[in-house]
Design an enzyme around this catalytic site. Structure first.
Site, PDB file in Angstrom:
ATOM      1  N   GLY A 135      28.462  44.174  50.105  1.00  0.00           N
ATOM      2  CA  GLY A 135      27.390  44.014  49.120  1.00  0.00           C
ATOM      3  C   GLY A 135      27.094  45.269  48.329  1.00  0.00           C
ATOM      4  O   GLY A 135      27.756  46.306  48.476  1.00  0.00           O
ATOM      5  N   GLN A 136      26.043  45.182  47.505  1.00  0.00           N
ATOM      6  CA  GLN A 136      25.716  46.278  46.577  1.00  0.00           C
ATOM      7  C   GLN A 136      25.394  47.572  47.334  1.00  0.00           C
ATOM      8  O   GLN A 136      25.916  48.633  46.999  1.00  0.00           O
ATOM      9  CB  GLN A 136      24.519  45.872  45.698  1.00  0.00           C
ATOM     10  CG  GLN A 136      24.309  46.809  44.521  1.00  0.00           C
ATOM     11  CD  GLN A 136      22.907  46.716  43.922  1.00  0.00           C
ATOM     12  OE1 GLN A 136      21.999  46.099  44.491  1.00  0.00           O
ATOM     13  NE2 GLN A 136      22.724  47.326  42.770  1.00  0.00           N
TER      14      GLN A 136
ATOM     15  N   ASP B 290      29.859  36.832  60.782  1.00  0.00           N
ATOM     16  CA  ASP B 290      28.655  36.161  60.288  1.00  0.00           C
ATOM     17  C   ASP B 290      27.469  36.578  61.168  1.00  0.00           C
ATOM     18  O   ASP B 290      27.429  36.263  62.356  1.00  0.00           O
ATOM     19  CB  ASP B 290      28.879  34.632  60.356  1.00  0.00           C
ATOM     20  CG  ASP B 290      27.688  33.866  59.821  1.00  0.00           C
ATOM     21  OD1 ASP B 290      26.683  34.504  59.425  1.00  0.00           O
ATOM     22  OD2 ASP B 290      27.757  32.622  59.810  1.00  0.00           O
TER      23      ASP B 290
ATOM     24  N   ASP C 158      31.235  41.835  57.069  1.00  0.00           N
ATOM     25  CA  ASP C 158      30.552  41.009  56.064  1.00  0.00           C
ATOM     26  C   ASP C 158      31.013  39.574  56.293  1.00  0.00           C
ATOM     27  O   ASP C 158      32.049  39.336  56.914  1.00  0.00           O
ATOM     28  CB  ASP C 158      30.926  41.475  54.648  1.00  0.00           C
ATOM     29  CG  ASP C 158      29.875  41.068  53.622  1.00  0.00           C
ATOM     30  OD1 ASP C 158      29.200  41.946  53.084  1.00  0.00           O
ATOM     31  OD2 ASP C 158      29.700  39.843  53.395  1.00  0.00           O
ATOM     32  N   ILE C 159      30.269  38.641  55.724  1.00  0.00           N
ATOM     33  CA  ILE C 159      30.660  37.234  55.849  1.00  0.00           C
ATOM     34  C   ILE C 159      31.865  36.940  54.947  1.00  0.00           C
ATOM     35  O   ILE C 159      32.592  35.976  55.142  1.00  0.00           O
ATOM     36  CB  ILE C 159      29.468  36.302  55.538  1.00  0.00           C
ATOM     37  CG1 ILE C 159      29.759  34.902  56.015  1.00  0.00           C
ATOM     38  CG2 ILE C 159      29.090  36.352  54.061  1.00  0.00           C
ATOM     39  CD1 ILE C 159      28.544  34.016  56.038  1.00  0.00           C
TER      40      ILE C 159
ATOM     41  N   LYS D 284      10.411  39.479  53.488  1.00  0.00           N
ATOM     42  CA  LYS D 284      10.429  40.939  53.675  1.00  0.00           C
ATOM     43  C   LYS D 284       9.148  41.400  54.384  1.00  0.00           C
ATOM     44  O   LYS D 284       9.195  42.256  55.262  1.00  0.00           O
ATOM     45  CB  LYS D 284      10.577  41.665  52.324  1.00  0.00           C
ATOM     46  CG  LYS D 284      11.979  41.585  51.726  1.00  0.00           C
ATOM     47  CD  LYS D 284      13.005  42.315  52.567  1.00  0.00           C
ATOM     48  CE  LYS D 284      14.391  42.296  51.960  1.00  0.00           C
ATOM     49  NZ  LYS D 284      15.456  42.677  52.917  1.00  0.00           N
TER      50      LYS D 284
ATOM     51  N   TYR E 126      11.387  35.499  49.022  1.00  0.00           N
ATOM     52  CA  TYR E 126      12.056  36.764  49.403  1.00  0.00           C
ATOM     53  C   TYR E 126      11.006  37.782  49.868  1.00  0.00           C
ATOM     54  O   TYR E 126      11.165  38.430  50.904  1.00  0.00           O
ATOM     55  CB  TYR E 126      12.816  37.267  48.175  1.00  0.00           C
ATOM     56  CG  TYR E 126      13.474  38.625  48.306  1.00  0.00           C
ATOM     57  CD1 TYR E 126      14.594  38.814  49.112  1.00  0.00           C
ATOM     58  CD2 TYR E 126      13.010  39.713  47.558  1.00  0.00           C
ATOM     59  CE1 TYR E 126      15.214  40.060  49.185  1.00  0.00           C
ATOM     60  CE2 TYR E 126      13.624  40.953  47.627  1.00  0.00           C
ATOM     61  CZ  TYR E 126      14.730  41.121  48.446  1.00  0.00           C
ATOM     62  OH  TYR E 126      15.339  42.354  48.504  1.00  0.00           O
TER      63      TYR E 126
ATOM     64  N   GLY F 282      27.015  43.386  56.124  1.00  0.00           N
ATOM     65  CA  GLY F 282      26.832  43.256  54.671  1.00  0.00           C
ATOM     66  C   GLY F 282      27.531  44.393  53.932  1.00  0.00           C
ATOM     67  O   GLY F 282      27.037  44.874  52.904  1.00  0.00           O
TER      68      GLY F 282
HETATM   69  C1  AKB Z   1      15.577  41.993  43.892  1.00  0.00           C
HETATM   70  O1  AKB Z   1      15.382  42.128  42.667  1.00  0.00           O
HETATM   71  O2  AKB Z   1      15.475  40.914  44.484  1.00  0.00           O
HETATM   72  C2  AKB Z   1      15.915  43.212  44.708  1.00  0.00           C
HETATM   73  C3  AKB Z   1      14.708  43.891  45.256  1.00  0.00           C
HETATM   74  C4  AKB Z   1      13.802  44.642  44.366  1.00  0.00           C
HETATM   75  O3  AKB Z   1      14.475  43.839  46.429  1.00  0.00           O
HETATM   76  N1  AKB Z   1      16.674  44.130  43.900  1.00  0.00           N
END
Ligand code: AKB
Length: 318
Positions: free
Chosen positions: A13-14, A54, A36-37, A149, A145, A10
């Site tokens: 990415g950011q 990938d 990265d992909i 996590k 998400y 990755g």
């Molecule tokens: C998001 O907003 O999804 C991320 C995070 C807080 O994990 N920046």
């Protein structure tokens, strides 16, 4: 002492685009393998080894890791909170399978000694204490998400206890950076606002003016990541994700700070589905366990960060 050979997954990415540069400075460019992909920016591709890879392809990944004698893996590829809500099952598959692929490889390949995987404030939910959220507390995330996590943290802890894998993780707050745009997160308004202030003098904000969330400027987040990875293993008591406090701000704070530099800047509040996500996350974080175990304190507050963000973005947009 063994020579470290680092894999970043990755790297376009950011976080990856800044962490790759920092790790290449620390370990030497030829020892940090960026992947990265998709294709990364020129400085990542030309500043050391880079390959399109990938993470979902576990066979390619294990070959790459063995061939290049990788000792540390930073897995940064992820679908962020806002985007994950649009395609929940796909997001779950990507976010979980990528982690399990890396954990399984770490279990099978002896040379891999350390892993970093980012967790997030998204592990918390509406039933969590909102102010000064502690390290150990109620965790009932309502986003896909956040669920991934939280499950990921449990997997990290499981692989640590069952197989002795050294895996370290931070619950990142919203990260603010100018090098690479974030994509699809809930805290991303705090990056977009700077772009739009410069490009259009106006920002339409998808989060309400007084909704607080914790944030951190990327240079502090990079320092925190490297400090955690450098810490002696025996000093670490957490094998899921460490709370990382940063500073708590709401959209109106960013607006007022930007107005000091761009007096004509205007803002309009049009909350969308991401408001519910923001409402379910902490307002502020208690990082006392982090401070005790490895002593990190962020330096950059909103006024310093705003000066840097505006001047760097001006350069970029010109
Ligand atoms: C998001 O907003 O999804 C991320 C995070 C807080 O994990 N920046």
């Amino acid at each position: 002492m063994s020579v470290e050979r680092i894999l970043i997954i990755g790297a376009a990415g950011q976080i990856g685009s800044e962490l790759t540069i920092a790790l290449r400075k620390k370990f030497g460019a030829d020892r940090v393998y960026a992947t990265d992909i998709k294709m990364a920016e020129k400085d990542i591709v030309e500043g050391g080894p880079f390959q399109v890879l990938d993470v979902m392809n576990d066979k390619m990944l294990i070959h790459f890791i063995i061939r290049n004698k990788i000792t540390q893996i930073y897995l940064l590829a992820a679908v962020l909170s806002g985007n994950a809500e649009k395609l929940p099952v796909q997001a779950w598959n990507i976010n979980m399978e990528s982690l399990l692929n890396v954990l399984e490889i770490a279990r099978m390949v002896d040379k891999v000694k350390k892993i970093f995987w980012p967790s997030s404030i998204a592990v918390f939910g509406p039933t969590t204490q909102k102010l000064k959220t502690p390290q150990l507390t109620v965790m009932e995330p309502t986003t896909v998400y956040g669920i991934a996590k939280l499950a990921g943290e449990r997997w990290c802890s499981y692989y640590h206890h069952k197989y002795g894998i050294d895996i370290r993780s931070l619950r990142y707050p919203g990260l603010i950076s100018y090098k690479t745009e974030a994509g699809g997160g809930t805290t991303d308004y705090a990056v977009e606002i700077y772009y739009d202030a410069i490009a259009h003098g106006h920002y339409e904000c998808f989060i309400e003016k007084d909704t607080y969330m914790p944030f951190m400027f990327m240079p502090d987040a990079i320092k925190a990541t490297i400090a955690l990875m450098d810490r002696k293993r025996s000093k670490l008591s957490i094998h899921s994700g460490y709370n990382l406090a940063g500073f708590s701000y709401c959209p109106e704070d960013f607006y007022n700070e930007i107005k000091k530099h761009i007096p004509d800047f205007t803002i309009e509040y049009k909350p969308d589905f991401r408001q519910a996500i923001a409402d379910s996350w902490p307002d502020s974080i208690d990082d006392s366990v982090t401070k005790k175990d490895w002593g990190f304190t962020p330096e950059c507050d909103i006024s310093h960060m705003t000066s840097i963000m505006l001047s760097e973005m001006k350069k970029k947009l010109n």
